[in-house]
Design a protein around this motif. Structure first.
Motif, PDB file in Angstrom:
ATOM      1  N   ARG A  23      44.738  55.567  75.983  1.00 20.80           N
ATOM      2  CA  ARG A  23      45.220  54.428  75.195  1.00 20.80           C
ATOM      3  C   ARG A  23      44.070  53.835  74.375  1.00 20.80           C
ATOM      4  N   LEU A  24      42.886  53.738  74.966  1.00 21.62           N
ATOM      5  CA  LEU A  24      41.715  53.252  74.225  1.00 21.62           C
ATOM      6  C   LEU A  24      41.411  54.163  73.038  1.00 21.62           C
ATOM      7  N   VAL A  25      41.477  55.464  73.256  1.00 16.57           N
ATOM      8  CA  VAL A  25      41.234  56.422  72.173  1.00 16.57           C
ATOM      9  C   VAL A  25      42.278  56.251  71.075  1.00 16.57           C
ATOM     10  N   ALA A  26      43.540  56.118  71.458  1.00  9.94           N
ATOM     11  CA  ALA A  26      44.609  55.966  70.465  1.00  9.94           C
ATOM     12  C   ALA A  26      44.424  54.686  69.653  1.00  9.94           C
ATOM     13  N   LEU A  27      44.085  53.589  70.319  1.00 10.41           N
ATOM     14  CA  LEU A  27      43.889  52.322  69.610  1.00 10.41           C
ATOM     15  C   LEU A  27      42.669  52.378  68.698  1.00 10.41           C
ATOM     16  N   TYR A 155      43.312  46.589  69.644  1.00 12.53           N
ATOM     17  CA  TYR A 155      42.265  47.375  70.311  1.00 12.53           C
ATOM     18  C   TYR A 155      41.344  46.485  71.143  1.00 12.53           C
ATOM     19  N   ASN A 156      40.818  45.424  70.522  1.00 12.18           N
ATOM     20  CA  ASN A 156      39.884  44.546  71.236  1.00 12.18           C
ATOM     21  C   ASN A 156      40.547  43.884  72.436  1.00 12.18           C
ATOM     22  N   THR A 157      41.803  43.470  72.310  1.00 12.09           N
ATOM     23  CA  THR A 157      42.517  42.837  73.426  1.00 12.09           C
ATOM     24  C   THR A 157      42.707  43.825  74.561  1.00 12.09           C
ATOM     25  N   TYR A 158      43.161  45.003  74.242  1.00 13.18           N
ATOM     26  CA  TYR A 158      43.361  46.018  75.273  1.00 13.18           C
ATOM     27  C   TYR A 158      42.035  46.382  75.944  1.00 13.18           C
ATOM     28  N   PHE A 162      41.295  43.652  82.125  1.00 16.17           N
ATOM     29  CA  PHE A 162      40.922  44.342  83.352  1.00 16.17           C
ATOM     30  C   PHE A 162      42.078  45.228  83.785  1.00 16.17           C
ATOM     31  N   PRO A 163      41.851  46.406  84.218  1.00 14.79           N
ATOM     32  CA  PRO A 163      40.636  47.168  84.465  1.00 14.79           C
ATOM     33  C   PRO A 163      40.169  47.972  83.258  1.00 14.79           C
ATOM     34  N   ASN A 164      40.855  47.790  82.116  1.00 13.96           N
ATOM     35  CA  ASN A 164      40.509  48.540  80.905  1.00 13.96           C
ATOM     36  C   ASN A 164      39.056  48.312  80.504  1.00 13.96           C
TER      37      ASN A 164
END
Length: 194
Positions: A23-27, A155-158, A162-164
């Protein structure tokens, strides 16, 4: 039996971490794409400005300072755009780009204000067409900035939740900056009076 349960728990945790990472990569890819859209529109804006200035030179020969300011601001914005395009994840580069674009916007506002005092310049078909194209491009830049800022916020919010945030820290997912107006005076439209 306890070994099986332990393996299932480990697999579930690993799957959870993979989902967060993906999800981090996608955002991150979404905000990079958003920047690429801005980059295209800024390039169009930067390409139109020399044509506008060149067309206006004959009418504004004694307003050389205004034309020089526009071109200097345009050149600074092009440099900032190229630097930001190299690494749109770098918040400092994005902030520099925002500042350079703000200076270009101010220089163009001064150009428009000066142009208002020259009826022949305003009546010139080439100048009118270039100003319309530039205005249209400004709108596209605004929409692209809005879309970019929305994806950066998501992106920044995600990334910060936590735990992201733990996974983001482990894999160097850095916070990035929104592209915004830098100074309060840049938020105000200059007043043109006759």
């Amino acid at each position: 039996m306890t070994t099986t349960i332990g393996l299932i728990i480990i697999a579930a945790i690993a799957l959870f971490l993979v989902i967060i990472y993906n999800r981090l990569v996608a955002l991150r890819n979404q905000f990079r794409n958003g920047f690429a859209q801005i980059d295209v529109q800024l390039q169009r804006r930067h390409d139109l400005i020399p044509n506008l200035v060149e067309s206006a030179k004959a009418y504004l020969s004694h307003e050389k300072n205004t034309l020089t300011q526009v071109m200097n601001a345009r050149n600074n914005a092009v440099d900032a755009q190229q630097e930001a395009a190299k690494n749109p994840d770098d918040g400092k580069r994005i902030q520099r780009l925002g500042g350079a674009e703000n200076m270009l916007t101010k220089a163009l506002a001064n150009f428009y204000a000066v142009a208002e005092n020259y009826p022949d310049l305003k009546a010139n078909e080439t100048i009118q067409q270039l100003m319309e194209e530039l205005s249209s491009t400004e709108n596209r830049v605004s929409f692209a900035r809005q879309a970019y800022n929305d994806t950066v916020m998501t992106y920044n919010t995600y990334r910060e939740q936590f735990p992201n945030n733990v996974i983001a820290g482990l894999f160097a997912f850095q916070e990035t900056s929104q592209l915004q107006l830098e100074t309060p005076e840049a938020r105000y439209v200059p007043k043109v009076s006759f």
